[in-house]
Enzyme design. Structure first.
Site, short mmCIF file in Angstrom:
data_model
loop_
_atom_site.label_atom_id
_atom_site.label_comp_id
_atom_site.label_asym_id
_atom_site.label_seq_id
_atom_site.Cartn_x
_atom_site.Cartn_y
_atom_site.Cartn_z
CG ASP A 28 -7.10 2.26 -1.26
OD1 ASP A 28 -6.32 2.33 -0.95
OD2 ASP A 28 -7.69 1.76 0.19
CG HIS B 273 -5.00 0.35 4.05
ND1 HIS B 273 -4.57 0.14 3.20
CD2 HIS B 273 -5.42 1.34 2.78
CE1 HIS B 273 -4.39 0.01 1.94
NE2 HIS B 273 -5.15 0.93 1.78
CB CYS C 21 -0.66 -0.12 1.10
SG CYS C 21 -0.42 0.26 2.91
#
Lengths: 309, 667
Positions: free
Chosen positions: B474, B458, B414
């Site tokens: 995202d 995250h 991520c």
């Protein structure tokens, strides 16, 4: 303190027995206390340490009519109580009393007999009467039983159940003689003959008088408090399966009175209770953990745990 | 009684294993935090003592013991560079606990050891206050009761002792609960704990560099628990905001200092009426951010909303704490943004990642600079359509990290995606920033709490578009949608090493873990979380109204004092006999005790007199006199004359006592 005038016969009894059984003054004193308290006595120890000799000597010295029953595994109740036999001349049954109709019954090696025979004897001990063929016959007075037994782990022994052990006021153990006593024994030979030939020290009726005197020894409320505290301690102690019963408490008090009398005192002290306590309590207390009777250490520790009230 | 000058009875041999068990149980958990050499020394001392016991050997002389103990204390003060303070103090206590059994001779020593064990046990709470530690303490306290029973009560079957100790503990339970509820709670620690009490836990940090998330994700430790008042939001709505990274040096993202922008404005999105009420229990992470669900509308009283929408506490969170929020899953955040903030969200380090810049410029030229949404879409399409892979073990990147990632390695996590995405956006002239936090989480079916672990850490991106405000984008969702929908474990390719906490797939193991964590949570919520505020509200609910801790403390100590006084009075009255003979006799025995002959509680008068005669022949006659009169009074038909005589004996013993203990041959 006014010493009772019966001090002389008691001292004589003790010294007479002590001459036969060497080095066991305390045990002999206990045995005498038990008899003076009208209790039955159980002597337990290994074969050959002088159980029967002690029983013989006690019976003889008290000058009582006594009978000895050797218990064996084939002994029947009728062998103790007696049987009715047919009398041809009178054409009727006649009761022939067994050896139990004596003042002092010496029941030797009681745990070799079967429970049925044991219970015939024990009924007589408790009820002071026997019932045979529908007829109840009272025992003579005084009546007591001195029983001996081998430790129950010996082969061929039927251990007495707890309820029957409770009928005995005291159980004492003799143990090995000390060095000096054993030496004297070896030098002069066995003692069985001496025990039988020992002369009576008590005049007829004297034993009853002594028993009455023992029952009259003064007991103060403070002492009753102490007896109750001791008994309560056995009931609260998680080590024992059961505590002492009220009958045991009565026996304890009676034995303490007799002990005080033997000591020449007209009042019972805690020391008297402590002296007879192991004899009265040990065969009645069973260790929860091991399933065996309480050891001398357990009892001594219990006594030391209970403060005088 | 003359307890003070009575020598303590010697220790029974059978009590030693009990006392060693007590020492072990109270000391052993400290080995987790003590330096190994101290733990080893303690273990050696205890083992030595056990060996001496087993071999029935005498204890070593005290001086022999004093040398190593003093040496170790000096070494401890060297180790911690302090003698006072939590760690050094506990270490010394630990050492004393291990050494004390070596000089256990009398019952008094045993009592001292048990008291020390209680104290050492309590210090465990300096280090951990978990359910496990609590259970250990209860068990050990029960063991200590058992030890006291054994020391005072003599030999008994272990099961009887254990049963009695357990019963005592159970009987103490209602009192403990009552005290727990009413014992005054003071805000803050009662005494200043040293700074070393707050050692940093794991968690997000103020900087994000390659690898910082993938190391975090290895930890199954819980970061945050959330209880929602109503329905639990969907997994793809569960973004909990931590640090916002706005400065980039080509390698590391850092948080920007306050720009002095006007306070941020968050509104519910048009058409959405949904606001979510929830309460979070945050583990200590030594940072200010409170990890609110995006975007918070209502904050707890002592929190503020930072410029980049992060809910911040005034002080770093150093203890587990509870916060309640209201958040809007659909929001409009800062439709108007200050120029300074926008400028900050556009800055890029010079001379790095030329290919990424070129790519972004190409997109701008294509779209004519009109629709930033289209550029965002292009970037996401890039991640979606090119062979990007989601993995916890990305290859190392070079100086042009974003270029390397976008055009050659294409494998990442991520943080790589968020970082590359934000770089592209800034290069295309769209204000953007990286947001760190936790995403997803898991509902514990046992208590219904949403649990977010470090492995749920995250990073995502945020872009500002004129007229729409800050929007969450995202990029990881574009590459590995299952990461957002189902969690890390589902997103990783088969064969990728998974952290232990994520690998649990046996249902019973998972159920066990859920249950354990739920009980821990209950412990945290109800036991550790019983704060002054909670206490006040409990009192209010009980109808006691507002009670300050000061009057409460006074009332409590007054009650305790009165109870103790009553108990002491009862004990005193019970001990003082009403019988005058008994009183006189006890006084007499106290006098003799001063001469070293102590009557045991069970000892009858004549037996005692005989013992005195043996041990102190010069006292024989006096004691026999007294005992005789006392025996008559107490157990026979004593007369007033006996009482007079007994009292005369007491007076004689008194005089003797005052004159000289050695000259007592008046008898």
């Amino acid at each position: 303190m006014n010493p009772p005038d019966q001090e002389v016969p008691i001292a004589t009894i003790l010294s007479a027995v002590n001459r036969v059984i060497l080095g066991k003054e305390h045990e002999i004193r206990l045995a005498l206390a038990c008899l003076l308290a009208r209790g039955h006595l159980l002597i337990e120890d290994l074969p050959g340490v002088g159980k029967t000799t002690l029983a013989h000597a006690l019976a003889a010295v008290l000058g009582m009519r006594f009978a000895r029953i050797q218990f064996t595994s084939d002994l029947l109740p009728a062998d103790i109580i007696g049987v009715s036999v047919f009398d041809r001349e009178r054409a009727s049954f006649r009761f022939v009393p067994g050896p139990i109709f004596a003042h002092v019954v010496l029941a030797d090696e009681i745990n070799r007999a079967t429970p049925k025979t044991q219970s015939a004897l024990l009924e007589a001990m408790e009820e002071h009467q026997v019932t045979s063929e529908g007829e109840t016959r009272p025992m003579p007075e005084p009546f007591f039983v001195i029983a001996t037994q081998n430790p129950s782990h010996h082969i061929g022994a039927f251990p007495l159940p707890e309820s029957q052990l409770d009928r005995f006021m005291m159980r004492i153990e003799l143990g090995y003689p000390d060095r000096a006593a054993e030496r004297a024994l070896l030098e002069s030979g066995g003692r069985r003959d001496q025990a039988v030939n020992i002369g009576a020290c008590l005049a007829p009726g004297m034993l009853l008088t002594l028993q009455l005197r023992a029952a009259e020894v003064h007991v103060a409320p403070a002492l009753l408090d102490y007896v109750q505290a001791l008994v309560a301690a056995t009931r609260d102690d998680p080590r024992f399966v059961h505590g002492l019963s009220p009958r045991a408490a009565l026996a304890l008090l009676a034995a303490a009175r007799a002990w005080a009398l033997i000591d020449g005192r007209a009042l019972v002290l805690p020391e008297d209770v402590q002296a007879v306590f192991p004899g009265v309590a040990r065969h009645r207390l069973r260790l929860a953990q091991k399933g065996i009777g309480a050891g001398a250490d357990d009892i001594a520790e219990l006594i030391q745990r209970v403060a005088l009230p | 009684m003359a307890g003070a000058d009575r020598p303590s009875p010697p220790l029974e041999r059978g009590t030693v294993p009990w006392l060693l068990a007590a020492a072990l149980a109270s000391a052993a958990p400290h080995a987790l935090h003590l330096p190994p050499w101290i733990s080893a020394l303690g273990a050696v001392l205890l083992l030595w003592r056990a060996w001496l016991w087993q071999q029935e050997k005498p204890l070593p002389p005290r001086w022999l013991l004093a040398l190593p103990v003093l040496g170790a204390i000096v070494a401890i003060s060297g180790e911690y560079r302090a003698f006072f303070g939590r760690d050094a103090g506990v270490a010394v206590l630990f050492l004393l606990m291990a050494a004390k059994p070596m000089e256990m001779q009398t019952r008094r020593d045993a009592i001292a050891l048990v008291m020390l064990a209680y104290f050492l046990l309590l210090t465990l709470f300096f280090y951990a206050q978990t359910l496990l530690v609590g259970a250990w303490m209860v068990a050990t306290a029960t063991l200590l009761s058992a030890v006291l029973i054994r020391v005072h009560g003599g030999a008994q079957p272990a099961r009887a002792i254990a049963a009695l100790a357990a019963r005592l503990s159970l009987q103490a339970l209602p009192l403990a609960l009552l005290l727990f509820v009413i014992f005054p709670r003071v805000s803050g620690p009662l005494w200043g704990l040293p700074q070393d009490a707050f050692t940093a836990g794991v968690g997000l940090s103020e900087r994000m560099s390659p690898g910082s998330f993938s190391s975090l994700i290895q930890s199954g430790a819980i970061a945050l628990r959330v209880r929602f008042a109503g329905e639990v939001p969907r997994q793809d709505e569960r973004y909990f905001r931590g640090p916002v990274f706005e400065n980039y040096d080509g390698r590391t993202w850092t948080m920007a200092p306050d720009a002095g922008a006007p306070p941020p404005r968050i509104e519910l999105a048009a058409g959405s009426r949904r606001a979510i009420d929830y309460e979070t229990t945050l583990e200590a992470h030594n940072q200010r951010w409170l990890l609110a669900l995006d975007m918070p509308l209502v904050l707890p009283a002592d929190a503020v909303l930072g410029e980049s929408f992060a809910a911040l506490a005034r002080e770093p969170v150093r203890q587990r704490a509870r916060f309640s929020f209201t958040s809007a899953p659909a929001f409009v955040a800062n439709r108007e943004e200050s120029g300074r903030m926008l400028l900050r969200s556009l800055q890029l380090p010079g001379n790095v990642n030329p290919r990424a810049r070129a790519l972004a410029s190409g997109w701008v030229a294509e779209s004519g600079g009109q629709a930033p949404e289209r550029i965002v879409e292009r970037a996401l399409a890039l991640f979606r359509e090119e062979p990007f892979a989601y993995t916890l073990q990305p290859p190392l990147l070079g100086r042009d990290a974003v270029d390397d990632f976008l055009f050659s390695s294409r494998r990442g996590f991520c943080e790589h995606y968020a970082s590359a995405f934000v770089f592209l956006m800034r290069a295309a002239g769209i204000p953007a920033r990286v947001v760190g936090g936790y995403q997803g989480g898991e509902i514990n079916p046992v208590d219904g709490y949403l649990v977010l672990r470090q492995s749920d850490a995250h990073a995502w991106a945020e872009v500002w578009i004129r007229g729409r405000g800050w929007l969450r984008v995202d990029p990881t969702a574009a590459v590995a949608p299952s990461r957002i929908e189902r969690g890390v474990a589902a997103a990783l390719p088969v064969g990728d090493a998974l952290p232990l906490a994520l690998r649990i797939d046996a249902p019973w193991l998972r159920a066990l873990r859920d249950r354990w964590e739920a009980s821990n949570n209950a412990w945290n919520q109800w036991v550790l979380g019983y704060s002054p505020e909670r206490q006040r509200s409990t009192f209010a609910r009980l109808g006691l109204g507002e009670v300050d801790w000061r009057p409460l403390a006074i009332a409590l100590s007054a009650t305790a004092g009165m109870v103790l006084l009553a108990l002491a009075a009862a004990a005193f009255l019970r001990q003082r006999p009403r019988d005058p003979a008994e009183r006189a006799w006890q006084r007499f025995c106290r006098r003799l005790a001063a001469h070293g002959v102590i009557r045991a509680g069970w000892e009858g008068p004549l037996a005692f007199a005989e013992r005195v005669a043996r041990e102190r022949p010069q006292l024989a006659r006096l004691t026999r006199d007294a005992a005789g009169h006392y025996a008559l009074l107490r157990y026979g038909k004593g007369t007033p004359e006996d009482l007079l005589q007994l009292r005369r004996c007491v007076r004689r013993a008194n005089r003797m006592h005052w004159r000289s203990p050695m000259n007592e041959d008046e008898a």
